[in-house]
Write a protein that holds these residues in place. Structure first.
Motif, short mmCIF file in Angstrom:
data_model
loop_
_atom_site.label_atom_id
_atom_site.label_comp_id
_atom_site.label_asym_id
_atom_site.label_seq_id
_atom_site.Cartn_x
_atom_site.Cartn_y
_atom_site.Cartn_z
N ARG A 1 0.84 -1.21 0.00
CA ARG A 1 0.00 0.00 0.00
C ARG A 1 0.87 1.25 0.00
NH1 ARG A 1 -3.29 -2.26 4.96
NH2 ARG A 1 -1.11 -2.61 5.40
N GLU A 2 2.14 1.09 0.35
CA GLU A 2 3.07 2.21 0.33
C GLU A 2 3.84 2.30 -0.98
OE1 GLU A 2 5.66 1.88 3.69
OE2 GLU A 2 4.05 2.17 5.13
N CYS A 3 3.50 1.46 -1.93
CA CYS A 3 4.18 1.44 -3.22
C CYS A 3 3.84 2.70 -4.01
CB CYS A 3 3.77 0.20 -4.01
SG CYS A 3 4.63 0.05 -5.57
N ILE A 4 4.87 3.41 -4.46
CA ILE A 4 4.65 4.62 -5.25
C ILE A 4 5.13 4.47 -6.70
CG2 ILE A 4 4.58 6.22 -3.31
CD1 ILE A 4 7.53 6.84 -3.83
N SER A 5 5.90 3.40 -6.98
CA SER A 5 6.34 3.18 -8.35
C SER A 5 6.66 1.70 -8.58
CB SER A 5 7.59 4.01 -8.67
OG SER A 5 8.70 3.57 -7.93
N LEU A 6 6.46 1.29 -9.82
CA LEU A 6 6.81 -0.06 -10.25
C LEU A 6 7.34 0.07 -11.67
CD1 LEU A 6 6.80 -3.14 -9.73
CD2 LEU A 6 4.51 -3.19 -10.71
N GLU A 7 8.62 -0.20 -11.85
CA GLU A 7 9.25 -0.10 -13.16
C GLU A 7 9.72 -1.48 -13.60
OE1 GLU A 7 11.89 3.32 -13.95
OE2 GLU A 7 11.65 3.71 -11.80
N ILE A 8 9.57 -1.77 -14.88
CA ILE A 8 9.97 -3.07 -15.39
C ILE A 8 10.94 -2.89 -16.55
CG2 ILE A 8 7.86 -4.23 -14.67
CD1 ILE A 8 6.93 -4.08 -17.58
N GLY A 9 11.67 -3.96 -16.87
CA GLY A 9 12.55 -3.96 -18.02
C GLY A 9 13.88 -3.25 -17.80
N LEU A 10 14.28 -3.11 -16.56
CA LEU A 10 15.54 -2.46 -16.26
C LEU A 10 16.69 -3.45 -16.44
CD1 LEU A 10 14.42 -0.71 -12.96
CD2 LEU A 10 14.42 0.26 -15.25
N GLU A 11 17.90 -2.92 -16.60
CA GLU A 11 19.10 -3.74 -16.68
C GLU A 11 20.14 -3.15 -15.75
OE1 GLU A 11 20.55 -4.25 -20.65
OE2 GLU A 11 18.57 -4.74 -21.43
N ARG B 1 24.30 -4.04 -14.81
CA ARG B 1 25.50 -4.85 -15.01
C ARG B 1 25.18 -6.11 -15.81
NH1 ARG B 1 28.63 -3.83 -9.33
NH2 ARG B 1 28.81 -1.58 -9.62
N ASN B 2 25.36 -7.28 -15.24
CA ASN B 2 25.11 -8.52 -16.00
C ASN B 2 23.71 -9.09 -15.74
OD1 ASN B 2 25.69 -9.23 -13.38
ND2 ASN B 2 26.79 -11.09 -13.91
N HIS B 3 22.82 -8.31 -15.18
CA HIS B 3 21.45 -8.77 -14.92
C HIS B 3 20.46 -8.05 -15.83
CE1 HIS B 3 22.39 -11.12 -11.34
NE2 HIS B 3 23.20 -10.15 -10.98
N GLU B 4 19.54 -8.82 -16.36
CA GLU B 4 18.45 -8.27 -17.17
C GLU B 4 17.14 -8.61 -16.47
OE1 GLU B 4 19.71 -8.64 -21.69
OE2 GLU B 4 19.69 -10.58 -20.67
N HIS B 5 16.05 -8.22 -17.05
CA HIS B 5 14.71 -8.57 -16.55
C HIS B 5 14.52 -8.09 -15.10
CE1 HIS B 5 15.32 -11.16 -19.96
NE2 HIS B 5 16.14 -11.94 -19.28
N ILE B 6 14.91 -6.87 -14.84
CA ILE B 6 14.84 -6.32 -13.48
C ILE B 6 13.59 -5.46 -13.36
CG2 ILE B 6 15.96 -4.77 -11.82
CD1 ILE B 6 18.62 -5.65 -13.03
N LEU B 7 12.94 -5.58 -12.21
CA LEU B 7 11.85 -4.67 -11.89
C LEU B 7 12.18 -3.99 -10.57
CD1 LEU B 7 9.57 -5.86 -9.60
CD2 LEU B 7 9.22 -7.43 -11.46
N SER B 8 11.75 -2.75 -10.47
CA SER B 8 11.97 -2.00 -9.23
C SER B 8 10.62 -1.68 -8.61
CB SER B 8 12.77 -0.73 -9.48
OG SER B 8 12.00 0.23 -10.15
N LEU B 9 10.58 -1.76 -7.31
CA LEU B 9 9.38 -1.47 -6.53
C LEU B 9 9.74 -0.37 -5.55
CD1 LEU B 9 6.47 -2.35 -5.72
CD2 LEU B 9 7.54 -3.91 -4.10
N ARG C 1 11.97 3.26 0.58
CA ARG C 1 13.07 2.56 -0.07
C ARG C 1 12.63 2.04 -1.44
NH1 ARG C 1 16.20 -2.64 2.55
NH2 ARG C 1 17.56 -2.94 0.79
N THR C 2 13.60 1.79 -2.29
CA THR C 2 13.35 1.14 -3.58
C THR C 2 13.98 -0.24 -3.55
OG1 THR C 2 13.31 3.26 -4.73
CG2 THR C 2 13.64 1.29 -6.08
N PHE C 3 13.22 -1.24 -3.97
CA PHE C 3 13.68 -2.63 -4.00
C PHE C 3 13.83 -3.04 -5.46
CE2 PHE C 3 11.22 -1.97 -0.19
CZ PHE C 3 12.00 -2.54 0.80
N GLN D 1 5.01 -11.27 -15.34
CA GLN D 1 4.06 -11.96 -14.45
C GLN D 1 4.17 -11.39 -13.03
OE1 GLN D 1 4.63 -16.19 -14.32
NE2 GLN D 1 2.87 -16.53 -13.02
N TRP D 2 5.40 -11.23 -12.53
CA TRP D 2 5.59 -10.67 -11.19
C TRP D 2 5.00 -9.25 -11.12
CZ3 TRP D 2 11.50 -11.92 -10.35
CH2 TRP D 2 11.65 -13.30 -10.18
N ALA D 3 5.26 -8.45 -12.14
CA ALA D 3 4.76 -7.06 -12.16
C ALA D 3 3.24 -7.04 -12.14
CB ALA D 3 5.30 -6.32 -13.37
#
Length: 91
Positions: free
Chosen positions: A45-55, A57-65, A70-72, A84-86
Motif C-alpha cells: 500500500r506504500e508502493c509509489i512506483s513499479l518499473e519493469i525492463g531495467l538492466e 551490469r550482467n542482470h536483465e529482466h529487473i523490476l523495481s518497486l 526505499r526502492t527494491f 508476471q511478477w509485475a
C-alpha cells in the motif's frame, strides 16, 4: 527471485505475497515453510512506483518497486516471469 541489497550484491530470496497486501521476504523457502519470522515485510500500500525492463551490469529482466522509504530491485530469470511478477504486484 533475486533481490539487490543496499551493498548492491544480488541474493536469492523467497517472497510470500499475502492477502493483506504485504510482501514478506525470507532467506529461503525452507525458512518461510518453517513459519520463521520474515526478514522484511514490504507494505504494498506504500508502493509509489513499479518499473519493469531495467538492466544492471550482467542482470536483465529487473523490476523495481519503490515505496516511500526505499526502492527494491528484483531480477527475474526471463522477461515473461518479470511481467508476471509485475502484474501480480500491481493487483
Amino acid at each position: 527471485m533475486l533481490m539487490c541489497t543496499r551493498s548492491q550484491k544480488w541474493h536469492e530470496r523467497y517472497f510470500v505475497l499475502r492477502a493483506n497486501r504485504t510482501l514478506e521476504l525470507y532467506k529461503s523457502m525452507k525458512a518461510a515453510e518453517s513459519h520463521k519470522a520474515p526478514r522484511r515485510i514490504i507494505d504494498l500500500r506504500e508502493c509509489i512506483s513499479l518499473e519493469i525492463g531495467l538492466e544492471y551490469r550482467n542482470h536483465e529482466h529487473i523490476l523495481s518497486l519503490g515505496t516511500f522509504k526505499r526502492t527494491f530491485f528484483f531480477a527475474a530469470p526471463s522477461d515473461a516471469l518479470m511481467l508476471q511478477w509485475a502484474n501480480v504486484l500491481e493487483k
